[in-house]
Enzyme design. Structure first.
Site, PDB file in Angstrom:
ATOM      1  N   LYS A 203     -40.774 -30.013  55.237  1.00 32.12           N
ATOM      2  CA  LYS A 203     -41.613 -29.786  56.634  1.00 32.12           C
ATOM      3  C   LYS A 203     -42.225 -28.336  56.450  1.00 32.12           C
ATOM      4  O   LYS A 203     -43.482 -28.331  56.790  1.00 32.12           O
ATOM      5  CB  LYS A 203     -40.721 -29.709  57.808  1.00 32.12           C
ATOM      6  CG  LYS A 203     -41.107 -29.172  58.939  1.00 32.12           C
ATOM      7  CD  LYS A 203     -42.373 -29.893  59.515  1.00 32.12           C
ATOM      8  CE  LYS A 203     -42.847 -29.000  60.586  1.00 32.12           C
ATOM      9  NZ  LYS A 203     -43.771 -29.690  61.510  1.00 32.12           N
ATOM     10  N   CYS A 257     -46.861 -23.286  64.230  1.00 30.26           N
ATOM     11  CA  CYS A 257     -46.297 -23.597  62.907  1.00 30.26           C
ATOM     12  C   CYS A 257     -46.947 -23.048  61.893  1.00 30.26           C
ATOM     13  O   CYS A 257     -46.091 -22.255  61.169  1.00 30.26           O
ATOM     14  CB  CYS A 257     -46.985 -25.116  63.036  1.00 30.26           C
ATOM     15  SG  CYS A 257     -46.830 -26.136  64.419  1.00 30.26           S
TER      16      CYS A 257
HETATM   17  N1  SAJ Z   1     -57.147 -23.550  60.428  1.00 31.11           N
HETATM   18  C1  SAJ Z   1     -58.260 -23.194  59.754  1.00 31.11           C
HETATM   19  N2  SAJ Z   1     -58.837 -23.702  58.676  1.00 31.11           N
HETATM   20  C2  SAJ Z   1     -58.500 -24.847  58.501  1.00 31.11           C
HETATM   21  C3  SAJ Z   1     -57.392 -25.622  59.077  1.00 31.11           C
HETATM   22  C4  SAJ Z   1     -56.805 -24.967  60.033  1.00 31.11           C
HETATM   23  O1  SAJ Z   1     -58.366 -21.752  60.108  1.00 31.11           O
HETATM   24  O2  SAJ Z   1     -58.994 -25.354  57.377  1.00 31.11           O
HETATM   25  C5  SAJ Z   1     -56.382 -23.121  61.565  1.00 31.11           C
HETATM   26  C6  SAJ Z   1     -56.536 -23.598  62.744  1.00 31.11           C
HETATM   27  O3  SAJ Z   1     -57.837 -23.232  63.393  1.00 31.11           O
HETATM   28  C7  SAJ Z   1     -55.230 -23.194  63.503  1.00 31.11           C
HETATM   29  C8  SAJ Z   1     -54.243 -23.029  62.328  1.00 31.11           C
HETATM   30  O4  SAJ Z   1     -55.041 -23.068  61.039  1.00 31.11           O
HETATM   31  O5  SAJ Z   1     -55.624 -21.857  64.106  1.00 31.11           O
HETATM   32  C9  SAJ Z   1     -53.477 -24.378  62.454  1.00 31.11           C
HETATM   33  O6  SAJ Z   1     -54.116 -25.527  62.975  1.00 31.11           O
HETATM   34  P1  SAJ Z   1     -53.813 -26.888  62.128  1.00 31.11           P
HETATM   35  O7  SAJ Z   1     -54.657 -27.906  62.884  1.00 31.11           O
HETATM   36  O8  SAJ Z   1     -53.971 -27.084  60.733  1.00 31.11           O
HETATM   37  O9  SAJ Z   1     -52.195 -27.114  62.695  1.00 31.11           O
HETATM   38  P2  SAJ Z   1     -51.426 -27.100  63.580  1.00 31.11           P
HETATM   39  O10 SAJ Z   1     -50.536 -25.849  63.599  1.00 31.11           O
HETATM   40  O11 SAJ Z   1     -52.173 -27.657  64.926  1.00 31.11           O
HETATM   41  O12 SAJ Z   1     -50.243 -28.234  63.385  1.00 31.11           O
HETATM   42  C10 SAJ Z   1     -49.386 -28.231  61.898  1.00 31.11           C
HETATM   43  C11 SAJ Z   1     -49.678 -29.818  61.633  1.00 31.11           C
HETATM   44  N3  SAJ Z   1     -49.461 -29.410  60.043  1.00 31.11           N
HETATM   45  C12 SAJ Z   1     -50.180 -30.202  59.040  1.00 31.11           C
HETATM   46  O13 SAJ Z   1     -51.355 -30.671  59.245  1.00 31.11           O
HETATM   47  C13 SAJ Z   1     -49.562 -29.766  57.562  1.00 31.11           C
HETATM   48  C14 SAJ Z   1     -48.861 -30.648  62.128  1.00 31.11           C
HETATM   49  O14 SAJ Z   1     -48.890 -32.077  61.473  1.00 31.11           O
HETATM   50  C15 SAJ Z   1     -47.305 -30.307  62.160  1.00 31.11           C
HETATM   51  O15 SAJ Z   1     -46.588 -31.059  63.098  1.00 31.11           O
HETATM   52  C16 SAJ Z   1     -47.375 -28.928  63.275  1.00 31.11           C
HETATM   53  O16 SAJ Z   1     -48.199 -28.028  62.204  1.00 31.11           O
HETATM   54  C17 SAJ Z   1     -46.229 -28.522  63.303  1.00 31.11           C
HETATM   55  O17 SAJ Z   1     -45.587 -28.646  64.477  1.00 31.11           O
HETATM   56  O18 SAJ Z   1     -45.295 -28.018  62.403  1.00 31.11           O
END
Ligand code: SAJ
Length: 422
Positions: A203, A257
């Site tokens: 995870k 996360c």
């Molecule tokens: N972000 C970027 N660039 C990207 C992707 C994301 O700057 O290319 C930023 C987003 O804007 C945000 C952060 O990263 O600030 C996280 O956003 P996210 O959409 O990547 O993920 P979370 O935190 O909303 O959810 C993640 C997910 N993990 C993955 O996709 C591997 C989700 O499946 C998990 O369940 C969740 O973390 C968790 O609870 O751990």
């Protein structure tokens, strides 16, 4: 009928409790916050998540879900409490400890205790199981213990809770089998059983993979300013390769996360060097954004910045660990006046304005969250409210042509403006 007690009614616990209730299980949802309990018992919700309201309403109306502030006897206990990090970047496990202590008086033979909260490797075997053992039971023999990390994406939780593949890590095979049986009744994705520590680490690595890749994209965006290149075009070109997927640069990484989980690995092993550096690169992005703002406003006295969007990502109301908070704090430190608008966020540590008030008299619009709503804004009308018309889109979420046509000097993060840079 199997009775389930879910501890923690937040983004994960509440949908999980409701889904089990809507599958006919008798569910007691426990939260230490009486306001949360009251809201849920009225069939309402205290957080924003598409579809959750309907789901909770159905669960409460069916009589299968009841919220309270104290646990009670049940067959299954699911712990879904927060695991934040402390100032020193070490995991704060006190919510897990308190939740576990609260269920001890209600344990009985045959119980299954599941930790869903994201946790540092070995938490289930080194913290949870020993605490339960002190109650007189033998974990793995007369009570069963598993770590089943949630993996759902905020904004798409209800779909992903049902359809994502699920990791079920038991402290022994008997525990894994018990947990597998439970989730199999409600989950459509594949369920994969493993040991508890591998489930914890897998995870963490999922979110670390994403964090490291975002750091790479952010580093490229910074390099683009040095070399006068368009990072977004380079990402588009590189991603045409079938095995390349450079992520999106932005103002930093937020949420509970990605900005947190990699530290749980760093805490446990000195070998985690790339993971630590990636965290530092992403944590450095708010300063980089503020420097861009400063540069774009260098000729303007007493500048005012309109911040659009403060949640950690688009279309959610969650501001936990949001890079926007860091950006705003740093702008204020440098004496910028900041006017903030977010259509999703209702309460925030800084004052929120209406859309018009956020634009009134401002010199630069700074887009920090990629809310869909922003695409429908009218730059001509909003521009009329401003003193100077400059926009910096840190999320590459707007079509800036319309803003340019409305007279804005418009920059996307990672794509330096030639006239400003030269
Ligand atoms: N972000 C970027 N660039 C990207 C992707 C994301 O700057 O290319 C930023 C987003 O804007 C945000 C952060 O990263 O600030 C996280 O956003 P996210 O959409 O990547 O993920 P979370 O935190 O909303 O959810 C993640 C997910 N993990 C993955 O996709 C591997 C989700 O499946 C998990 O369940 C969740 O973390 C968790 O609870 O751990």
């Amino acid at each position: 009928m199997t009775k389930i007690c879910v501890l923690g009614l937040g983004y994960i616990g509440l949908p999980t409790a409701s889904i089990f209730a809507n599958h006919g299980y008798s569910v007691v949802g426990v939260d230490v916050n009486p306001f949360v309990v009251k809201t849920i018992n009225q069939g309402k919700i205290h957080i924003e998540e598409p579809g959750l309201n309907t789901l909770v309403q159905a669960a409460i109306n069916s009589g299968h879900l009841v919220a309270c502030t104290e646990p009670e006897e049940a067959d299954v206990f699911i712990i879904a409490v927060p695991t934040p990090i402390k100032e020193n970047k070490k995991a704060d496990l006190h919510y897990i400890v308190e939740a576990t202590q609260s269920i001890i008086p209600f344990l009985k033979t045959g119980n299954l205790i599941i930790l869903e909260s994201t946790s540092p490797p070995r938490t289930t075997i080194d913290l949870l199981a020993p605490m339960l053992e002190k109650s007189g039971f033998t974990p793995g023999e007369d009570i069963f213990v598993a770590h089943c990390p949630e993996r759902v994406l905020p904004g798409n939780i209800l779909h992903e809770l049902i359809y994502n593949n699920r990791l079920v890590g038991g402290i022994n095979p008997a525990s894994a089998n018990k947990a597998n049986e439970l989730y199999a009744r409600v989950i459509q994705g594949n369920i994969v059983t493993t040991d508890a520590t591998s489930a914890e680490m897998a995870k963490l690595m999922e979110n670390t993979f994403r964090d490291v890749n975002v750091a790479l994209a952010n580093e490229l965006a910074k390099i683009a300013y040095d070399l006068d290149l368009n990072a977004l075009e380079i990402i588009r070109l590189a991603n045409m390769h079938p095995r390349v997927n450079i992520h999106r640069p932005g103002p930093g990484v937020g949420g509970h996360c990605l900005a947190v989980d990699p530290w749980f690995i760093v805490e446990k092993s000195d070998q985690a060097r790339l993971i630590k550096l990636s965290r530092e690169i992403n944590d450095g992005m708010p300063t980089f954004v503020v420097e861009r703002v400063q540069h774009l406003l260098s000729n303007i006295t007493h500048p005012t910045v309109t911040v659009l969007g403060v949640s950690y990502k688009g279309n959610v109301d969650d501001t936990r660990e949001s890079p926007a908070t860091q950006v705003i704090c740093k702008l204020k430190d440098r004496s910028f006046k900041v006017q903030i608008y977010d259509p999703h966020v209702k309460s925030y540590q800084y004052e929120l304005s209406s859309l018009e008030d956020a634009f009134r008299g401002a010199d630069l619009v700074l887009v920090l969250a990629d809310h869909k709503d922003f695409c429908y804004y009218q730059p001509t009308e909003l521009g009329k409210l401003m003193r100077h018309k400059i926009i910096l889109d840190t999320r590459n979420c707007l079509d800036l042509t319309g803003w340019q046509q409305a007279g804005f000097l418009a920059e996307t993060l990672g794509k330096p403006l030639p006239d400003i840079e030269s």
